[in-house]
Design a protein around this motif. Structure first.
Motif, short mmCIF file in Angstrom:
data_model
loop_
_atom_site.label_atom_id
_atom_site.label_comp_id
_atom_site.label_asym_id
_atom_site.label_seq_id
_atom_site.Cartn_x
_atom_site.Cartn_y
_atom_site.Cartn_z
N SER A 36 -0.35 2.38 -2.86
CA SER A 36 -1.37 1.37 -3.14
C SER A 36 -0.74 0.21 -3.89
CB SER A 36 -2.51 1.96 -3.96
OG SER A 36 -2.17 1.94 -5.33
N TYR A 42 3.26 -4.50 1.32
CA TYR A 42 2.11 -5.39 1.43
C TYR A 42 2.50 -6.86 1.37
CZ TYR A 42 -0.43 -1.11 0.57
OH TYR A 42 -0.91 0.15 0.67
N THR A 54 -1.84 -1.38 -6.35
CA THR A 54 -2.01 -1.19 -7.79
C THR A 54 -0.93 -0.28 -8.35
OG1 THR A 54 -4.27 -0.96 -7.03
CG2 THR A 54 -3.92 -0.97 -9.39
N ASP A 106 -6.19 2.08 0.29
CA ASP A 106 -4.73 1.95 0.20
C ASP A 106 -4.11 2.39 1.52
OD1 ASP A 106 -5.40 1.57 -2.39
OD2 ASP A 106 -4.83 3.61 -3.01
N ARG A 107 -2.80 2.29 1.57
CA ARG A 107 -2.11 2.87 2.72
C ARG A 107 -1.30 4.04 2.23
NH1 ARG A 107 -2.73 -0.05 7.52
NH2 ARG A 107 -1.45 1.57 8.43
N LYS A 108 -1.12 5.00 3.12
CA LYS A 108 -0.35 6.18 2.76
C LYS A 108 0.66 6.51 3.84
CE LYS A 108 -3.16 8.20 -0.65
NZ LYS A 108 -4.40 8.82 -1.04
#
Ligand SMILES: [Zn+2]
Ligand SMILES: [Zn+2]
Length: 605
Positions: free
Chosen positions: A170, A257, A172, A127-129
């Motif tokens: 993320s 995203y 999700t 994921d990205r944070k």
């Protein structure tokens, strides 16, 4: 002027331009953080799975803006400005981080100043944070003076840095609240093109990104004015920015995203442009409310078999109307226009297609030539939601036969008794027979006899370097296939050059008469053939004009002439392929299937 540009995750550069992100206030209601307390703040040593609380000193009652950068690695722990710059400049050939920082913060980097900065990075889980940081630059002791760049940098190197929070983003997690409501695996594959990003279009975009749509093309040539804000997703601080930039920013704020393509031009600046714009879409949504633009979109959409949703708000927003046009299934905008004209003329008319007319004198003023009509932003949101909901249902395959939705906030008995407050009337309007825009061509395929194909090959081989051609003779079957029994030579008085071909009119007429005597009803004029000195030919403007002329000329007795063009190798004259188009009435061009008798028999051997 708006200056915030959020980067797309697929941005080729490792870092974004400094962008703004909202974070919690770094100042209490009454003043700045006491530097002596910063030691109590958490350090950045545990970047992953961090559950850092906001430091007590950071008030939670205000939104502050800070800058953030997109980086392509997980940062190492750091505690001061020097460490921050190292992470910001990592893997960058042209910059060690300082240019990025000063480019965004500039003069704000002063001794004793506080900043909220953030790094958006890929985490180990894929994921990205967002790592949100509080930065305190030390005060300068002694007398105040302007610092040069080197001194500024060495001061920043000593800045105290503390992590405020790590925000996971993320995909999700972002879609979690849609689970079981939206089929995310289905909708995140879909491409939506939005034409028009005003009050309606911008809200539709916002709703669709929240529903999980993750590929948008945004098209609008207009800029955000402060006067738009009452009904738009943009805010007053974004005035002067293009509407595409404002909506892109809003979209990426909801889901970073998402892939966004911005087109800051009129969708209808040329037909080819519009065609390219819609080419890869699963759904086009037009909210331009401009009849001419809608008709142009309609024409191209029917030609290229693209589904378009037309959303419009009427009567100052208190009525919302949506038309879904799936080519070949639903009435097109030309059908609708014909119905409306017919209704005014007292003709029979689909009962559910109400005629809604605007009251005169509702135009407040004109902006860039467009009438501005007062309308409630609240009412508009109903229409935006209706439009977005229909779009989502269509993209999920659950729309059924419905193609017309009319929502009203009020009773509108002058339009129809069935319109009640807060009612939505859903209906299926039939296509209009004989519509010049969407009626399918009578001919959808052409079968070329072995004799005809041989003539074409023979004539082309005799005319290397120049165009040649003739007419097509045969008949049309009941299933809509044109059977070409004979292709004629050009005739001795034909004009043949590298780019122009004109057949010998007297000669081809005699060929047609001869075929009529020989074959009777099966010896009719079907269309034209000629060659182009290119490998993948397309009808030229001249070709289209002449065939459209033939489709409309009574003396040809052909409502849908066919054109076959042979692609040829310029030097050798060798035929590289045969292609066919049909020209039904209304100035349309359809590529159609070309079947070859000799190929078919060849295949079966
Ligand atoms: Zn139509
Ligand atoms: Zn041509």
């Amino acid at each position: 002027m708006a200056s915030c540009v959020s980067p797309s995750p697929k941005s080729p550069t490792a870092f974004s331009k400094g962008s703004t992100v909202r974070s919690r206030s770094h100042a209490t209601k009454h003043g700045a953080i006491d530097p002596s307390n910063t030691s109590k703040q958490s350090s950045t040593s545990s970047l992953e799975n961090s559950t850092l609380a906001y430091p007590h000193e950071i008030a939670r009652n205000r939104i502050v803006f800070g800058h953030w950068w997109w980086i392509e690695h997980e940062p190492e722990p750091f505690h001061n400005g020097e460490g921050f710059l190292k992470e910001l400049g990592k893997n960058q050939d042209d910059d060690d981080g300082w240019n990025k920082l000063t480019g965004s913060l500039g003069d704000l980097l002063r001794g004793g100043s506080n900043h909220i900065l953030a790094l958006n990075y890929p985490s180990r889980t894929g994921d990205r944070k967002w790592l949100v940081l509080h930065v305190l630059i030390p005060s300068i002791r002694g007398k105040k003076r302007d610092l040069n760049d080197r001194e500024k940098r060495s001061l920043f190197n000593q800045a105290t840095i503390a992590a405020i929070k790590v925000h996971g983003i993320s995909p999700t997690v972002l879609q979690k609240r849609n689970e079981g409501v939206v089929d995310n695996s289905l909708v995140n594959q879909k491409k939506v093109v939005l034409i028009g990003l005003g009050a309606l279009g911008s809200q539709v975009a916002e709703l669709l990104v929240k529903a999980g749509i993750s590929n948008f093309t945004l098209c609008d040539y207009d800029y955000l004015e402060t006067g738009n804000v009452l009904r738009h997703v943009g805010g007053v601080h974004e005035f002067g920015a293009t509407k595409t930039a404002v909506v892109e920013h809003r979209i990426l704020e909801i889901n970073p995203y998402v892939e966004v393509t911005r087109i800051d031009e009129s969708a209808v600046k040329s037909l080819e442009f519009l065609r390219d714009l819609m080419a890869s879409s699963d759904l086009v949504i037009s909210t331009t409310a401009d009849e001419n633009v809608e008709m142009t979109i309609n024409r191209i959409a029917i030609l290229d078999q693209k589904t378009v949703l037309y959303g419009r708000s009427l009567r100052r927003g208190s009525i919302g109307r949506v038309f879904l046009v799936r080519p070949g299934k639903d009435p097109c905008m030309q059908c609708i226009a014909h119905y409306m004209e017919g209704k005014l003329a007292g003709e029979e008319y689909p009962t559910d297609l109400f005629l809604v007319w605007e009251e005169p004198g509702e135009v407040l003023f004109h902006e860039c030539g467009n009438p501005v009509i007062a309308g409630s932003g609240m009412d508009l949101s109903f229409t935006a939601t209706l439009t977005a909901r229909v779009a989502l249902d269509f993209l999920q395959g659950g729309i059924g036969k419905s193609n017309h939705w009319l929502w009203s906030r009020k009773t509108e008995s002058d339009i129809n008794e069935r319109i009640k407050p807060y009612s939505t009337i859903v209906s299926t309007i039939p296509r209009r027979e004989g519509c010049p825009t969407c009626e399918e061509p009578e001919i959808d395929a052409v079968l070329l006899s072995a004799e005809a194909e041989e003539t074409i090959h023979e004539e082309v081989s005799k005319s290397v370097g120049v165009e040649t051609g003739g007419i097509l003779i045969g008949y049309v079957t009941e299933t809509g296939q044109a059977v070409v029994l004979r292709a004629t030579p050009p005739g001795t008085n034909a004009t043949k050059s590298a780019s122009i071909f004109r057949r010998d009119v007297v000669f081809v007429q005699s060929e047609l008469d001869k075929a009529g005597d020989e074959w009777g009803d099966q010896g009719q004029y079907i269309g034209e053939w000629h060659c182009h000195l290119e490998l993948e030919p397309k009808p030229s403007a001249t070709d289209i004009t002449s065939l459209v002329g033939i489709s409309e000329a009574p003396n040809y007795h052909s409502r849908c002439p066919v054109m076959i063009i042979a692609g040829t190798e310029k030097e050798t004259g060798e035929i590289t392929g045969l292609f066919a188009w049909a020209f039904p009435p209304g100035g349309r061009v359809y590529p159609i299937t070309l079947n070859s008798e000799s190929k078919a028999s060849g295949d079966s051997n």
